[in-house]
Structure formats: structure tokens, C-alpha cells
Design an enzyme around this catalytic site. Structure first.
Site, PDB file in Angstrom:
ATOM      1  N   GLU A   1      -5.492  -4.568  10.884  1.00 24.20           N
ATOM      2  CA  GLU A   1      -4.498  -3.505  11.006  1.00 24.20           C
ATOM      3  C   GLU A   1      -4.752  -2.708  12.278  1.00 24.20           C
ATOM      4  O   GLU A   1      -5.525  -1.737  12.264  1.00 24.20           O
ATOM      5  CB  GLU A   1      -4.593  -2.555   9.810  1.00 24.20           C
ATOM      6  CG  GLU A   1      -4.272  -3.186   8.482  1.00 24.20           C
ATOM      7  CD  GLU A   1      -3.625  -2.174   7.552  1.00 24.20           C
ATOM      8  OE1 GLU A   1      -2.497  -2.408   7.129  1.00 24.20           O
ATOM      9  OE2 GLU A   1      -4.233  -1.122   7.286  1.00 24.20           O
TER      10      GLU A   1
ATOM     11  N   GLU B   1      -6.904   5.171   7.739  1.00 21.29           N
ATOM     12  CA  GLU B   1      -6.714   6.577   7.339  1.00 21.29           C
ATOM     13  C   GLU B   1      -7.967   7.110   6.654  1.00 21.29           C
ATOM     14  O   GLU B   1      -8.332   8.273   6.801  1.00 21.29           O
ATOM     15  CB  GLU B   1      -5.471   6.686   6.435  1.00 21.29           C
ATOM     16  CG  GLU B   1      -4.196   6.538   7.254  1.00 21.29           C
ATOM     17  CD  GLU B   1      -3.028   5.898   6.517  1.00 21.29           C
ATOM     18  OE1 GLU B   1      -3.031   5.867   5.269  1.00 21.29           O
ATOM     19  OE2 GLU B   1      -2.100   5.418   7.210  1.00 21.29           O
TER      20      GLU B   1
ATOM     21  N   HIS C   1      -9.537   1.468   4.969  1.00 22.43           N
ATOM     22  CA  HIS C   1      -8.268   1.695   5.678  1.00 22.43           C
ATOM     23  C   HIS C   1      -8.514   2.703   6.799  1.00 22.43           C
ATOM     24  O   HIS C   1      -9.319   3.617   6.657  1.00 22.43           O
ATOM     25  CB  HIS C   1      -7.210   2.218   4.698  1.00 22.43           C
ATOM     26  CG  HIS C   1      -5.841   2.226   5.292  1.00 22.43           C
ATOM     27  ND1 HIS C   1      -5.415   3.216   6.142  1.00 22.43           N
ATOM     28  CD2 HIS C   1      -4.814   1.339   5.195  1.00 22.43           C
ATOM     29  CE1 HIS C   1      -4.179   2.935   6.540  1.00 22.43           C
ATOM     30  NE2 HIS C   1      -3.787   1.813   5.975  1.00 22.43           N
TER      31      HIS C   1
ATOM     32  N   GLY D   1       2.452   2.601  10.905  1.00 22.48           N
ATOM     33  CA  GLY D   1       3.464   3.649  10.773  1.00 22.48           C
ATOM     34  C   GLY D   1       4.189   4.000  12.059  1.00 22.48           C
ATOM     35  O   GLY D   1       4.897   5.001  12.121  1.00 22.48           O
TER      36      GLY D   1
ATOM     37  N   ASN E   1       0.864  -1.181   0.000  1.00 17.70           N
ATOM     38  CA  ASN E   1       0.000   0.000   0.000  1.00 17.70           C
ATOM     39  C   ASN E   1       0.902   1.234   0.000  1.00 17.70           C
ATOM     40  O   ASN E   1       1.467   1.582   1.035  1.00 17.70           O
ATOM     41  CB  ASN E   1      -0.897  -0.022   1.249  1.00 17.70           C
ATOM     42  CG  ASN E   1      -1.730   1.244   1.387  1.00 17.70           C
ATOM     43  OD1 ASN E   1      -1.850   2.025   0.444  1.00 17.70           O
ATOM     44  ND2 ASN E   1      -2.306   1.450   2.560  1.00 17.70           N
TER      45      ASN E   1
ATOM     46  N   SER F   1       3.272  -1.698  10.433  1.00 18.33           N
ATOM     47  CA  SER F   1       4.720  -1.748  10.715  1.00 18.33           C
ATOM     48  C   SER F   1       5.379  -3.070  10.313  1.00 18.33           C
ATOM     49  O   SER F   1       6.301  -3.533  10.986  1.00 18.33           O
ATOM     50  CB  SER F   1       4.993  -1.429  12.185  1.00 18.33           C
ATOM     51  OG  SER F   1       4.661  -0.072  12.456  1.00 18.33           O
TER      52      SER F   1
ATOM     53  N   LYS G   1       0.032   4.230  -0.336  1.00 20.32           N
ATOM     54  CA  LYS G   1      -0.662   5.434   0.144  1.00 20.32           C
ATOM     55  C   LYS G   1      -0.394   6.574  -0.857  1.00 20.32           C
ATOM     56  O   LYS G   1      -0.230   6.294  -2.033  1.00 20.32           O
ATOM     57  CB  LYS G   1      -0.236   5.777   1.569  1.00 20.32           C
ATOM     58  CG  LYS G   1      -0.286   4.543   2.486  1.00 20.32           C
ATOM     59  CD  LYS G   1      -0.120   4.855   3.933  1.00 20.32           C
ATOM     60  CE  LYS G   1      -0.186   3.548   4.723  1.00 20.32           C
ATOM     61  NZ  LYS G   1      -0.158   3.744   6.155  1.00 20.32           N
TER      62      LYS G   1
HETATM   63  P1  PGA Z   1       2.782   0.685   7.640  1.00 22.40           P
HETATM   64  O1  PGA Z   1       1.320   0.901   7.036  1.00 22.40           O
HETATM   65  O2  PGA Z   1       3.313  -0.612   7.093  1.00 22.40           O
HETATM   66  O3  PGA Z   1       3.577   1.870   7.146  1.00 22.40           O
HETATM   67  O4  PGA Z   1       2.652   0.660   9.112  1.00 22.40           O
HETATM   68  C1  PGA Z   1       0.460  -0.161   6.886  1.00 22.40           C
HETATM   69  C2  PGA Z   1      -0.863   0.336   6.374  1.00 22.40           C
HETATM   70  O5  PGA Z   1      -1.330   1.384   6.826  1.00 22.40           O
HETATM   71  O6  PGA Z   1      -1.495  -0.281   5.520  1.00 22.40           O
END
Ligand code: PGA
Length: 232
Positions: free
Chosen positions: A152, A85, A83, A158, A8, A190, A10
Site C-alpha cells: 500500500e 494509518e 496499516h 485515499g 477495510n 485508491s 476503517k
Molecule cells: P483507499 O484505502 O482504498 O481508500 O485508498 C486503502 C487502505 O488504506 O487500505
């Protein structure tokens, strides 16, 4: 079934990163979800392109939206929906995510439905009810064969913090008890080239969703190797 690795990006990446991606071993089980504008640039060499979002609507005067059918036309096979976000920054609700997942399935895409608890909810031991509530509201109208769940935890995205393998396994079991043993569930938050081998030891985990580390092509290849066993 082979495990899935989902990248992903983003709102990151560039034409340069698309070029670099060509050096990784991209089987059908490696799903790459760049910003939608790069989809036409990856579908000549990525077997399983994916999008990061889709509209719940099929067409019309909805400036800035992209329909699931349009993503399908561009070669997408998967789409991430719900997601955290999008839930937190764009106010997406479980009901809306259900509609988006339905629209995706109807267009012939496989939705990757994200669920996860906050740090507080985990600490107060409320994560189980939070996750089940999200699951119940999002998948109740959907055929279990036609979607993938991505667990998640929000506190892990992150941040470099990651649940123990036992914590992840517990959540996989909780979700499968609720919706069925055949549910396909991946983990995200992460995931890096450093912890991928350890995560791969979770026997009932169907793969990983990788954010930040997927932007580093070398790290991403290491994660692919950890989960697919075919060391390049
Ligand atoms: P990350 O993000 O691997 O940077 O923690 C995962 C995600 O939000 O899908």
C-alpha cells in the site's frame, strides 16, 4: 488460488452499511474488515470476517485493546496489521507490527501485513530499500505460508493516485525475490470500481485491499466481480 478482495472500512460504516453488505456476493475470498464492534453483526453472513488491528499482547490490564484470540472467538479469520494509518497516527513500528503479526498467527488468524513507501521515498527512488527494510523487520520470524502482504503506497491511500501496473508488478517481484516466490501479495491504495479491471490484469497480483470504495456496496461488488470473474 482465487484472489482475495479485502474491504477495510476503517472507522467508517454503520449498522445500516452492515445490512447493505448482505446484498453482495461474499465468497470465502472476500474478506470484510469493519470496525471491531460490528464483527458480531457480520459473522452470520460474511464467510471471512477480518479485523483492522489486534494487540500484540494476549490478555490483561490494557484498556481499549483487543487480543487476537478474542477476535478469533468472534469469528475473525484475518487481521490487518501495520496499516500506514496505524504506523503514522499511532506510532506503530516494524518491531511492534512483527509482534502483532506473530500474536495473530499464534491465535490462528492470518495477518494481512501492510507495507508501503511515501511519495518522497518513491520520488527519490528510495522505495525499494524502504519496502525491503519494512519487510525484513516485520516478517523475518514468520512462516511465509501464514501471512499475506499488502503493498500500500502511502501516497496512493485515499488520494485517487495509483501506481502503474508496471510499478506494482516491479514491487511484487522485489518482495518475492526477497522472501520467496510463494509470498501472497495484494495491492491497496485508491482501488475503485473504475480501475479494478485494469489492476486485475496484473498476473502475479493476489488481490486487492479496498478502503473508501468498499463503503459503496455497488462499487465494492464491481471490484469483486473484476477480480473473481463471476459477474453477478
Ligand atoms: P483507499 O484505502 O482504498 O481508500 O485508498 C486503502 C487502505 O488504506 O487500505
Amino acid at each position: 488460488m482465487k484472489r482475495l478482495i479485502v474491504a477495510n472500512w476503517k472507522m467508517n460504516g454503520s449498522i445500516q452499511l452492515v445490512q447493505e453488505l448482505k446484498s453482495t456476493s461474499l465468497s470465502a475470498n472476500v474478506i470484510v474488515c469493519p470496525p471491531a464492534c460490528y464483527l458480531p453483526l457480520i459473522n452470520s453472513f460474511v464467510i471471512s470476517p477480518g479485523a483492522q488491528n489486534c494487540s500484540q499482547l494476549s490478555k490483561g490490564a490494557f484498556t481499549g485493546e483487543i487480543s487476537a484470540a478474542q477476535l478469533k472467538e468472534l469469528g475473525c479469520k484475518y487481521v490487518i496489521v501495520g496499516h500506514s494509518e496505524r504506523r503514522n497516527l499511532f506510532n506503530e513500528t516494524d518491531a511492534l507490527i512483527n509482534q502483532k503479526a506473530s500474536a495473530a498467527i499464534q491465535a490462528g488468524l492470518i495477518p494481512i501485513i501492510c507495507v508501503g513507501e511515501t511519495y518522497e521515498e518513491r520520488n527519490e527512488n528510495r522505495f525499494k530499500q524502504v519496502l525491503l527494510s519494512q519487510i525484513d523487520q516485520v516478517v523475518h520470524t514468520l512462516d511465509i505460508q501464514k501471512y499475506i502482504i499488502a503493498y500500500e503506497p502511502i501516497w496512493s491511500i485515499g488520494t485517487g493516485l495509483i501506481p502503474t501496473n508496471e510499478n506494482i508488478k516491479e514491487v511484487l517481484d522485489i518482495i518475492r525475490q526477497r522472501i520467496g516466490l510463494s509470498a501472497r501479495i495484494i495491492y491497496g491504495g485508491s482501488v475503485t470500481d473504475k480501475n479494478a479491471l485494469s489492476l486485475a490484469e496484473i498476473s502475479n497480483l493476489d488481490g486487492v485491499l479496498v478502503g473508501g470504495a468498499s463503503l459503496n456496496i455497488h462499487a465494492f461488488q464491481t471490484i469483486i466481480n473484476a477480480f473473481q470473474g463471476d459477474l453477478a
